[in-house]
Write an enzyme that holds these catalytic residues in place. Structure first.
Site: not given
Ligand code: IPE
Ligand code: IPE
Ligand code: MG
Length: 249
Positions: A21, A38, A132
């Site tokens: 995240d 990303h 792995l």
């Molecule tokens: C959780 O991250 C999903 C992934 C890392 C793929 P999100 O950024 O979507 O989670 P929330 O919605 O903030 O909890």
């Molecule tokens: C996690 O990073 C990746 C996915 C959920 C695909 P985010 O895109 O949720 O990044 P933040 O949480 O908005 O910073």
């Molecule tokens: Mg996120």
């Protein structure tokens, strides 16, 4: 000195699950658009997979796209799907070189056709690897998985394959996407969020949780080693008392 040297190789978790995240926030900090985050996150994936393999982790599950992530702006969803296709196709030779087997869990049929094809191809091309196992959670959510499991359980009960009174934990596990994968001992979430976001609710029942403020694109080998070291300081009691655990040693 690398944290790697301090890790007890006899007590490395065999399965680590990661909620990757913070890509969007990382990009914003650089004054860039979320999608750039990303792209950068892929470098962390490469690093962490290599690091896990080096200390003998057997399974690593990466939460790459949740069922809830379909609700993001279309441009971001499209960019993520394209990134998935290009990354999988570019990385497959490296996975083979490093003896990594690719697998995926989630509602895979909801992925765009090109994505699913690339994924299945890479899963097939790496299926004989013995190092792995890298599990990508794609269009995954625990509630989706549990609903799907219940549907199949009910269908099997109707057919007489399964008797409601005989259902055990082992039966339920057979109906989850993770039926061939042991439960994670360690769950890591980056970016300072302290929640589980619909990830592996059943499988994480007794996992140790490790939260770090580091944003995913900054999470590298040393960060994984640090998380493993922290895990090695935990006492996993599984409902017993600490005394019981020391006595049985
Ligand atoms: C959780 O991250 C999903 C992934 C890392 C793929 P999100 O950024 O979507 O989670 P929330 O919605 O903030 O909890
Ligand atoms: C996690 O990073 C990746 C996915 C959920 C695909 P985010 O895109 O949720 O990044 P933040 O949480 O908005 O910073
Ligand atoms: Mg996120």
């Amino acid at each position: 000195m690398s944290h790697k040297n301090s890790i007890d190789l006899q007590k490395v978790p065999q399965h680590i699950a990661i909620i990757m995240d913070g890509n969007g926030r990382w990009a914003k900090q650089q004054g860039e658009n979320r999608i750039y985050g990303h792209y950068e996150g892929v470098n962390s994936v490469r690093d962490v997979v290599e690091a896990a393999g080096e200390v003998g982790v057997k399974y690593i599950t990466l939460y790459a796209f949740s069922t809830e992530n379909w609700n993001r702006p279309k441009e971001e969803v499209d960019a993520l799907m394209e990134l998935l296709v290009s990354t999988i196709s570019a990385e497959t030779p490296q996975l083979n070189k490093k003896n990594v087997r690719l697998q995926a869990i989630g509602n895979l049929n909801s992925l765009p056709t090109a994505c699913l094809q690339e994924l299945n191809e890479s899963i097939d091309l790496t299926s004989k690897n013995t190092g792995l196992t890298l599990v990508l959670a794609l269009s995954y959510s625990s509630k989706w998985e549990l609903i799907d499991a219940v549907k199949h359980i009910v269908a099997d009960a109707k057919k007489g394959v399964l008797n409601a009174d005989d259902i055990t934990e082992k039966h339920i596990e057979q109906y989850l996407c993770t039926r061939h994968i042991p439960d994670p001992e360690l769950m890591i979430r980056t970016s300072g969020e302290h929640r589980i976001s619909n990830f592996l609710l059943w499988q994480l029942a007794y996992a140790e949780f490790y939260f770090t403020d580091t944003l995913w694109p900054d999470f590298r080998k040393e960060d994984l080693y640090e998380a493993i070291l922290n895990y090695q300081t935990r006492e996993r009691r599984f409902g017993k008392t600490s005394e019981q655990l020391t006595q049985s040693k």
